[in-house]
Scaffold this motif. Structure first.
Motif, short mmCIF file in Angstrom:
data_model
loop_
_atom_site.label_atom_id
_atom_site.label_comp_id
_atom_site.label_asym_id
_atom_site.label_seq_id
_atom_site.Cartn_x
_atom_site.Cartn_y
_atom_site.Cartn_z
N LEU A 51 0.83 -1.21 0.00
CA LEU A 51 0.00 0.00 0.00
C LEU A 51 0.86 1.25 0.00
O LEU A 51 1.06 1.88 -1.02
CB LEU A 51 -0.94 -0.02 1.21
N TYR A 62 0.06 0.09 -4.39
CA TYR A 62 -1.20 0.83 -4.48
C TYR A 62 -0.96 2.32 -4.70
O TYR A 62 -1.59 2.93 -5.58
CB TYR A 62 -2.02 0.63 -3.20
N ARG A 139 -7.39 -1.32 -3.30
CA ARG A 139 -6.69 -1.27 -2.01
C ARG A 139 -7.01 -2.50 -1.16
O ARG A 139 -6.12 -3.09 -0.54
CB ARG A 139 -7.08 0.02 -1.28
N ASP A 216 -9.22 1.12 7.59
CA ASP A 216 -7.93 1.28 6.95
C ASP A 216 -6.92 0.28 7.52
O ASP A 216 -7.22 -0.92 7.56
CB ASP A 216 -7.43 2.73 7.07
#
Length: 478
Positions: A51, A62, A139, A216
């Motif tokens: 990420l 990402y 994601r 998240d």
């Protein structure tokens, strides 16, 4: 149920032998290694490559895919990721048949993901499709790869070592549809035998609302929490590479800090607010409501009982339990003479701006004509927030500065003179307090200081408020 649900963090996961011996085998102190579910994080640093770097924001696969038009950059990042995963497999399995199977498993996931990104990028070159609309899904997909890698490896390494381990893949890879989080977990654990199987589950769970959209990087703790609640665990355990202690041993000395034996979820929430999560607050909420105790243990000290966190615990003697804090906090102060009588409108608008740029509010002060928010963000983000506020309030005076927050935290701090004693401790070492806050609930006191005073403040408060050798009496005489 008689089982526990236990989470192993990424740093600990990178030390398989230590986890096997200290956590799975309990330092050879127990003949019963079953009746446990392990929820595992990706190996240390792997989610950063997938990420973005959690500490400095450096983009991983990402970040490069979402924010650059240079195809080569994210493809190169994918190759770096693949090489790192293969290197971990080689270290764990060596050049063996099981190692070949491990490479084959993760290679399949990586190849599928790279093909999806390439096809999506090509599709979004057409005017009717926008990349932005698909980034949340991208994601989620990328995040799941890290946990699938570590969980598959852990289950098969344990099988190799004679333990009846079972891989529980919650990632929903190539699933036809998405269920809600609780249904996905319920279905995946249907039919398991806790008495005879050691269950190794991925920290990421594929679900209809998207786990990362809500939590998240805290998604693995939500998986951990919901598994504990849904399967009716008797206890939830988090294994970390350190104890939950009375302060950072690097600041006050390893010989002076003491592990916290008992505390409550209020204290855990205060730590999370300072970026020192024992557990994500939303994950803690589920455990708290289900009356499931949480234990935080040190992976490398299996004989230590760790820290037990419950909803109803209150210390026998009112006291401070932990001195904690946060560096690199920025104050955003907005003064406007027109604010008087209209504070709610100002505060709401400021908070929306801060949320827009994804800055975390650690604390805030309000008086008749001034609102100050203390946010955890980088300078670039703070400057963006300031520019928006200057446009919205051209007559206001807006000031920003870099500060630190130091907090004294405890399950019960209703001690007369505690605040005065704390202020005096900071004054004695010539530290100026820029702002301070103590709520009626009296589980924490916060002090806003110059960042350069952070270390000395933690040391001074720890020395004054926490007895080194007897944590039960860990306050200075008032």
């Amino acid at each position: 149920m008689n089982h526990t649900v236990e989470k192993i963090g990424g740093t600990s996961m990178s030390e398989y032998s230590a986890v096997r011996d200290n956590v799975i085998l309990k330092g050879n102190n127990s003949n019963d290694i079953y009746n446990r579910v392990f929820v595992v994080s990706a190996y240390g640093g792997m989610t950063d490559l997938l990420l973005e770097n959690k500490s400095n924001g450096k983009p991983g696969v990402y970040g490069l895919f979402a924010n650059t038009s240079n195809d080569d950059e994210w493809h190169e990042a994918f190759e770096t990721l693949r090489d790192k995963m293969f290197a971990i497999n080689l270290k764990l399995f060596g050049e063996t048949e099981l190692g070949r199977q491990a490479d084959e498993f993760i290679s399949g996931r990586l190849s599928d993901a790279e093909r999806v990104l390439t096809d999506l990028q090509r599709l979004c070159q057409h005017g009717h499709f926008e990349l932005q609309a698909h980034l949340f899904t991208v994601r989620e997909m990328l995040a799941s790869i890290g946990e699938a890698h570590s969980a598959w490896n852990m289950a098969h390494l344990l099988q190799r070592d004679g333990i009846n381990a079972r891989f529980i893949d919650l990632s929903g890879w190539q699933a036809e549809g998405a269920e809600n989080l609780d249904t996905m977990i319920s279905q995946s654990f249907a039919g398991v035998n806790y008495d005879t199987e050691l269950l190794i589950a991925t920290g990421y769970t594929h679900c209809d609302n998207g786990l990362m959209a809500s939590f998240d990087r805290g998604y693995s703790e939500m998986t951990f929490s919901r598994i504990a609640v849904i399967t009716g665990a008797r206890e939830a355990i988090i294994h970390k590479e350190y104890h939950l202690s009375s302060a950072d041993p690097r600041l006050v000395g390893a010989d002076k800090v003491v592990p916290i034996g008992r505390t409550n979820y209020d204290v855990a929430d205060q730590l999370a607010n300072l970026g020192m999560e024992a557990i994500h607050p939303r994950a803690a909420k589920g455990l708290r409501q289900a009356d499931i105790p949480l234990r935080v243990m040190n992976t490398f000290e299996p004989e230590h009982s760790g820290t037990l966190i419950t909803g109803d615990y209150v210390s026998d003697t009112p006291r401070v339990e932990i001195i904690a804090g946060r560096r690199r906090v920025y104050s955003i102060e907005l003064f406007d003479q027109d604010m008087m009588g209209n504070i709610d409108s100002y505060d709401s608008a400021i908070l929306k701006t801060i949320a827009r740029y994804k800055a975390h509010v650690v604390s805030k002060d309000i008086n008749a004509n001034t609102i100050t928010h203390y946010v955890a963000a980088n300078l670039k983000t703070v400057n963006r927030i300031r520019r928006v506020l200057e446009e919205a309030y051209p007559d206001a005076e807006i000031n920003t500065r870099k500060v630190a927050v130091v907090s004294a935290i405890g399950s019960d701090m209703k001690v007369p003179g505690m605040l005065a004693k704390t202020v005096s401790a900071l004054s004695e070492v010539n530290i100026s307090i820029l702002a301070m806050h103590q709520s009626i609930r009296q589980v924490d006191m916060q002090f806003i200081l110059n960042e350069d005073d952070y270390d000395l403040a933690v040391q001074s408060l720890h020395r004054c408020l926490i007895e080194v050798h007897d944590h039960g009496d860990a306050i200075c005489a008032a």
